[in-house]
Design an enzyme around this catalytic site. Structure first.
Site, mmCIF file in Angstrom:
data_model
loop_
_atom_site.group_PDB
_atom_site.id
_atom_site.type_symbol
_atom_site.label_atom_id
_atom_site.label_comp_id
_atom_site.label_asym_id
_atom_site.label_seq_id
_atom_site.Cartn_x
_atom_site.Cartn_y
_atom_site.Cartn_z
ATOM 1 N N ARG A 24 0.825 -1.221 0.000
ATOM 2 C CA ARG A 24 0.000 0.000 0.000
ATOM 3 C C ARG A 24 0.855 1.264 0.000
ATOM 4 O O ARG A 24 0.458 2.288 0.568
ATOM 5 C CB ARG A 24 -0.976 0.033 1.184
ATOM 6 C CG ARG A 24 -2.048 -1.034 1.121
ATOM 7 C CD ARG A 24 -3.245 -0.656 1.999
ATOM 8 N NE ARG A 24 -4.100 -1.830 2.186
ATOM 9 C CZ ARG A 24 -4.474 -2.318 3.363
ATOM 10 N NH1 ARG A 24 -4.081 -1.734 4.484
ATOM 11 N NH2 ARG A 24 -5.246 -3.375 3.439
ATOM 12 N N ARG A 28 -3.342 6.630 1.157
ATOM 13 C CA ARG A 28 -3.873 7.842 1.776
ATOM 14 C C ARG A 28 -2.896 8.558 2.701
ATOM 15 O O ARG A 28 -3.135 9.698 3.080
ATOM 16 C CB ARG A 28 -5.162 7.499 2.548
ATOM 17 C CG ARG A 28 -6.345 7.230 1.636
ATOM 18 C CD ARG A 28 -7.562 6.783 2.422
ATOM 19 N NE ARG A 28 -7.402 5.425 2.935
ATOM 20 C CZ ARG A 28 -8.221 4.852 3.807
ATOM 21 N NH1 ARG A 28 -9.245 5.536 4.292
ATOM 22 N NH2 ARG A 28 -8.028 3.610 4.200
ATOM 23 N N ARG A 37 -6.719 11.198 -5.899
ATOM 24 C CA ARG A 37 -7.979 10.484 -5.686
ATOM 25 C C ARG A 37 -9.171 11.448 -5.738
ATOM 26 O O ARG A 37 -10.212 11.116 -6.310
ATOM 27 C CB ARG A 37 -7.949 9.747 -4.344
ATOM 28 C CG ARG A 37 -9.249 9.031 -4.036
ATOM 29 C CD ARG A 37 -9.103 8.035 -2.922
ATOM 30 N NE ARG A 37 -10.398 7.578 -2.430
ATOM 31 C CZ ARG A 37 -10.577 6.558 -1.619
ATOM 32 N NH1 ARG A 37 -9.532 5.860 -1.205
ATOM 33 N NH2 ARG A 37 -11.770 6.202 -1.220
ATOM 34 N N ASP A 74 -7.307 -2.962 -7.141
ATOM 35 C CA ASP A 74 -7.952 -3.515 -5.946
ATOM 36 C C ASP A 74 -8.262 -4.979 -6.212
ATOM 37 O O ASP A 74 -8.602 -5.355 -7.340
ATOM 38 C CB ASP A 74 -9.237 -2.748 -5.618
ATOM 39 C CG ASP A 74 -9.796 -3.140 -4.250
ATOM 40 O OD1 ASP A 74 -10.623 -4.076 -4.195
ATOM 41 O OD2 ASP A 74 -9.409 -2.525 -3.249
ATOM 42 N N TYR A 151 -15.045 -12.269 0.395
ATOM 43 C CA TYR A 151 -15.796 -11.040 0.127
ATOM 44 C C TYR A 151 -17.024 -11.322 -0.729
ATOM 45 O O TYR A 151 -18.099 -10.742 -0.509
ATOM 46 C CB TYR A 151 -14.912 -10.019 -0.586
ATOM 47 C CG TYR A 151 -13.910 -9.322 0.295
ATOM 48 C CD1 TYR A 151 -14.264 -8.198 1.044
ATOM 49 C CD2 TYR A 151 -12.588 -9.767 0.372
ATOM 50 C CE1 TYR A 151 -13.336 -7.545 1.841
ATOM 51 C CE2 TYR A 151 -11.656 -9.122 1.168
ATOM 52 C CZ TYR A 151 -12.034 -8.015 1.901
ATOM 53 O OH TYR A 151 -11.104 -7.380 2.703
#
Length: 342
Positions: A24, A28, A37, A74, A151
């Site tokens: 990652r 952010r 973003r 992703d 998921y």
């Protein structure tokens, strides 16, 4: 034969200074990522915009000089490409329409049909191949089938993957068929990333640690082995990193069981233990606690150096035990790079 440091480590070479990248690393914690973003509009639009996805992939390379860039995407883009509706709830993460029955499974697309949806991802890879510094390795990736299936079954992230475990117990045939479909589609997806320019592939099995006994063999080891074998048949010499997070004692022998060239380690196992039990089979990647990227200070430097020292007897790629968090301080990444590279 390339002299890129990560490719050398993946061939089993011991290097005096380990190559380094962070899971990652485009994220952010970086102000430039947050700005890009916002420009994209939302997370999925960012993933599917090749120019902007390439930009955020390049940002940490420009800032920190990591030895590898990992494609910005992703793991849930693949089930979306198979026909599972996907969206993101602000502040709550991903949502999917659950697939839990043979009828639901029958409505999904064939593995070979994922490319139309995923074409922008391959375009991102092509841009990165062109734009990255010549000594920076480009890593493509996908989620491993168990994690992706967890998921798909739940329709969201769950603390212990209980819905997937329940379906596995109640209707193992349907669950196994879902795993098989994701496995085949993952081969298609990753192979296309390699054709577009990815030099290394990483498989993220983020929830492997919730599988026990024969289930770990059936749903963590076996699908990973199938994917690696298929990719290496299509792309001889392709290096592959496997990350069965929180596998604990099952890290030992995972490379032998799956054919992975490198096993990535979370920070719940000690570097000293892994050097003895996992590194004997080849390259290891890891495994600094991501919390230290928030904390910084002397402990960050000493822990980074301790991990480098623990793994100095064999092939090692320095990384975190999990992804860098949004609270991390970019200055602490600079501190980490100085600790590793001196």
């Amino acid at each position: 034969m390339t002299d890129k440091t990560i490719l050398r480590a993946l061939r089993g070479e011991r290097l005096d200074t380990p190559p380094v990248w962070l899971m990652r690393q485009a994220g952010r914690y970086l102000p430039e990522y947050r700005a890009t973003r916002a420009q994209a509009g939302d997370f999925l639009k960012l993933c599917y915009n090749p120019e902007l996805a390439a930009e955020v992939t390049l940002q940490p390379i420009r800032r920190f000089g990591f030895d590898a860039a990992i494609l910005f995407a992703d793991i849930l883009l693949l089930p979306q490409a198979l026909g599972v509706p996907l969206w993101f709830e602000t502040g709550e993460g991903p949502r999917l329409t659950p697939v839990t029955t043979p009828e639901g499974l029958a409505q999904l697309r064939a593995p070979a049909d994922v490319h139309e949806t995923l074409a922008p991802i391959y375009e991102t890879v092509k841009i990165l191949k062109r734009e990255l510094p010549k000594d920076t390795t480009l890593i493509g990736f996908a989620g491993a089938p168990w994690t992706v299936a967890s998921y798909v079954v739940a329709g969201r992230g769950t603390p212990g993957q209980e819905p997937a475990h329940a379906l596995k117990a109640q209707d193992r045939a349907t669950f196994a068929a879902l795993i098989d479909l994701i496995t085949e589609a993952t081969v298609e997806y990753l192979s296309a990333q390699v054709v577009a320019g990815a030099e290394v592939i990483k498989l993220f099995d983020s929830w492997a640690g919730t599988l026990q006994g024969a289930d770990f063999d059936d749903f963590a080891v076996a699908p990973t082995r199938k994917i690696i074998a298929a990719l290496k048949e299509r792309h001889p010499g392709l290096p592959i990193i496997a990350f069965p997070r929180e596998a604990g004692a099952r890290y030992e022998g995972f490379a032998r069981a799956t054919g992975a060239d490198c096993v990535a380690l979370d920070n719940s196992v000690s570097a000293d233990w892994a050097a003895t039990h996992v590194q004997k089979d080849g390259c290891v990647q890891g495994n600094l606690d991501p919390k230290l990227m928030v904390e910084g200070g002397p402990r960050l430097t000493s822990e980074a150096k301790r991990i480098v020292q623990a793994f100095k007897g064999g092939a090692h790629i320095f990384n975190l035990g999990h992804g860098i968090t949004p609270e991390a301080n970019p200055d602490h990444v600079t501190q980490l790079m100085e600790a590793i590279r001196g």
